[in-house]
Structure formats: structure tokens, C-alpha cells
Write a protein that holds these residues in place. Structure first.
Motif, PDB file in Angstrom:
ATOM      1  N   PHE A 136       0.823  -1.202   0.000  1.00 44.10           N
ATOM      2  CA  PHE A 136       0.000   0.000   0.000  1.00 44.10           C
ATOM      3  C   PHE A 136       0.856   1.251   0.000  1.00 44.10           C
ATOM      4  N   LYS A 137       0.237   2.337  -0.437  1.00 41.37           N
ATOM      5  CA  LYS A 137       0.859   3.657  -0.383  1.00 41.37           C
ATOM      6  C   LYS A 137      -0.233   4.647  -0.013  1.00 41.37           C
ATOM      7  N   ALA A 138       0.105   5.579   0.892  1.00 42.76           N
ATOM      8  CA  ALA A 138      -0.852   6.600   1.316  1.00 42.76           C
ATOM      9  C   ALA A 138      -0.307   7.977   0.959  1.00 42.76           C
ATOM     10  N   ARG A 139      -1.231   8.886   0.658  1.00 40.91           N
ATOM     11  CA  ARG A 139      -0.839  10.266   0.358  1.00 40.91           C
ATOM     12  C   ARG A 139      -1.996  11.168   0.745  1.00 40.91           C
ATOM     13  N   PRO A 140      -1.698  12.452   0.965  1.00 41.82           N
ATOM     14  CA  PRO A 140      -2.802  13.386   1.191  1.00 41.82           C
ATOM     15  C   PRO A 140      -3.686  13.407  -0.056  1.00 41.82           C
ATOM     16  N   PRO A 141      -4.998  13.500   0.104  1.00 46.69           N
ATOM     17  CA  PRO A 141      -5.872  13.429  -1.061  1.00 46.69           C
ATOM     18  C   PRO A 141      -5.811  14.651  -1.962  1.00 46.69           C
ATOM     19  N   GLY A 142      -5.257  15.755  -1.469  1.00 44.63           N
ATOM     20  CA  GLY A 142      -5.111  16.939  -2.306  1.00 44.63           C
ATOM     21  C   GLY A 142      -6.266  17.910  -2.227  1.00 44.63           C
ATOM     22  N   HIS A 143      -7.351  17.539  -1.609  1.00 45.61           N
ATOM     23  CA  HIS A 143      -8.508  18.439  -1.544  1.00 45.61           C
ATOM     24  C   HIS A 143      -9.196  18.384  -0.189  1.00 45.61           C
ATOM     25  N   GLY A 144      -8.442  18.222   0.859  1.00 49.26           N
ATOM     26  CA  GLY A 144      -9.038  18.202   2.193  1.00 49.26           C
ATOM     27  C   GLY A 144      -8.267  17.282   3.116  1.00 49.26           C
ATOM     28  N   PRO A 145      -8.807  17.050   4.294  1.00 52.04           N
ATOM     29  CA  PRO A 145      -8.125  16.189   5.259  1.00 52.04           C
ATOM     30  C   PRO A 145      -8.237  14.720   4.888  1.00 52.04           C
ATOM     31  N   GLY A 146      -7.412  13.920   5.511  1.00 51.20           N
ATOM     32  CA  GLY A 146      -7.473  12.486   5.302  1.00 51.20           C
ATOM     33  C   GLY A 146      -6.352  11.977   4.420  1.00 51.20           C
ATOM     34  N   SER A 154      -3.465   0.647  -3.450  1.00 50.58           N
ATOM     35  CA  SER A 154      -2.917  -0.705  -3.323  1.00 50.58           C
ATOM     36  C   SER A 154      -2.059  -1.023  -4.541  1.00 50.58           C
ATOM     37  N   PHE A 155      -1.312  -2.108  -4.442  1.00 52.89           N
ATOM     38  CA  PHE A 155      -0.460  -2.537  -5.554  1.00 52.89           C
ATOM     39  C   PHE A 155      -1.279  -2.862  -6.794  1.00 52.89           C
ATOM     40  N   SER A 156      -2.559  -3.157  -6.608  1.00 49.24           N
ATOM     41  CA  SER A 156      -3.420  -3.488  -7.748  1.00 49.24           C
ATOM     42  C   SER A 156      -3.953  -2.238  -8.451  1.00 49.24           C
ATOM     43  N   GLY A 157      -3.705  -1.054  -7.844  1.00 49.80           N
ATOM     44  CA  GLY A 157      -4.154   0.188  -8.450  1.00 49.80           C
ATOM     45  C   GLY A 157      -5.421   0.747  -7.839  1.00 49.80           C
ATOM     46  N   ARG A 158      -6.017   0.038  -6.927  1.00 46.68           N
ATOM     47  CA  ARG A 158      -7.227   0.518  -6.264  1.00 46.68           C
ATOM     48  C   ARG A 158      -6.868   1.672  -5.326  1.00 46.68           C
ATOM     49  N   THR A 159      -7.600   2.776  -5.408  1.00 45.03           N
ATOM     50  CA  THR A 159      -7.383   3.928  -4.535  1.00 45.03           C
ATOM     51  C   THR A 159      -8.680   4.243  -3.810  1.00 45.03           C
ATOM     52  N   VAL A 170      -7.657   4.326   7.505  1.00 42.57           N
ATOM     53  CA  VAL A 170      -6.580   3.763   6.673  1.00 42.57           C
ATOM     54  C   VAL A 170      -6.286   2.335   7.110  1.00 42.57           C
ATOM     55  N   TRP A 171      -6.104   2.138   8.430  1.00 43.10           N
ATOM     56  CA  TRP A 171      -5.795   0.791   8.933  1.00 43.10           C
ATOM     57  C   TRP A 171      -6.952  -0.173   8.679  1.00 43.10           C
ATOM     58  N   GLN A 172      -8.187   0.293   8.855  1.00 41.08           N
ATOM     59  CA  GLN A 172      -9.346  -0.560   8.613  1.00 41.08           C
ATOM     60  C   GLN A 172      -9.449  -0.966   7.153  1.00 41.08           C
ATOM     61  N   GLU A 173      -9.238  -0.013   6.254  1.00 39.84           N
ATOM     62  CA  GLU A 173      -9.324  -0.313   4.815  1.00 39.84           C
ATOM     63  C   GLU A 173      -8.199  -1.238   4.376  1.00 39.84           C
ATOM     64  N   ALA A 174      -6.993  -1.015   4.887  1.00 31.95           N
ATOM     65  CA  ALA A 174      -5.873  -1.901   4.544  1.00 31.95           C
ATOM     66  C   ALA A 174      -6.176  -3.326   5.004  1.00 31.95           C
ATOM     67  N   ALA A 175      -6.697  -3.466   6.211  1.00 32.30           N
ATOM     68  CA  ALA A 175      -7.045  -4.799   6.726  1.00 32.30           C
ATOM     69  C   ALA A 175      -8.135  -5.439   5.880  1.00 32.30           C
ATOM     70  N   GLN A 176      -9.124  -4.655   5.486  1.00 33.86           N
ATOM     71  CA  GLN A 176     -10.202  -5.195   4.657  1.00 33.86           C
ATOM     72  C   GLN A 176      -9.670  -5.678   3.318  1.00 33.86           C
ATOM     73  N   GLN A 177      -8.807  -4.890   2.685  1.00 33.81           N
ATOM     74  CA  GLN A 177      -8.258  -5.295   1.385  1.00 33.81           C
ATOM     75  C   GLN A 177      -7.342  -6.503   1.507  1.00 33.81           C
TER      76      GLN A 177
END
Length: 72
Positions: free
Chosen positions: A16-26, A31-36, A45-52
Motif C-alpha cells: 500500500f501507499k498513502a498520500r494526502p488526497p489533495g482536496h481536504g483532510p485524510g 494498493s499494488f493493484s491500483g485501487r485507490t 486507513v488501517w481498517q481499509e488496509a485490513a479489509q483489502q
């Protein structure tokens, strides 16, 4: 920005890779598959990573502990 750098060190071993969304907080979690996914906070973030992944990220897993070391 610094928070995203630290988060990326921890998430990289899981594909996984995380970045600021560019238009607000969060974060935008990619993912390596390209899903954002846009997420409101670190907890999400931790919940979504665990789900994926299909399982929680274990903070005792060597992928996590090695990335968390200051000199890594």
C-alpha cells in the motif's frame, strides 16, 4: 506530509501507499493493484488496509516492525 511518509514506511511491506488526497483532510490509500480509496483519518486507513488484505495488520509482523525501526 510527514505523517504520510511515516505511514508509507509502515504500509509499503503490505503493498500500500498513502498520500494526502489533495482536496481536504485524510488520506488516499492506493494498493499494488491500483485501487485507490479516499479515507478521512488514520483509523480508516488501517481498517481499509485490513479489509483489502483480508486480515488485520499485525504490529508484531516483521514487515511492520522492520519498517518502524528508525534506521530502516
Amino acid at each position: 506530509m510527514r505523517r504520510a511518509q511515516i505511514l508509507n514506511r509502515l504500509l509499503n511491506g503490505y503493498g500500500f501507499k498513502a498520500r494526502p488526497p489533495g482536496h481536504g483532510p485524510g488520506f488516499a490509500l492506493s494498493s499494488f493493484s491500483g485501487r485507490t480509496t479516499l479515507l478521512p483519518d488514520l483509523e480508516a486507513v488501517w481498517q481499509e488496509a485490513a479489509q483489502q488484505l483480508g486480515h488485520p495488520i499485525d504490529p508484531l509482523d516483521p514487515r511492520f516492525t522492520t519498517a518502524a525501526e528508525p534506521n530502516s
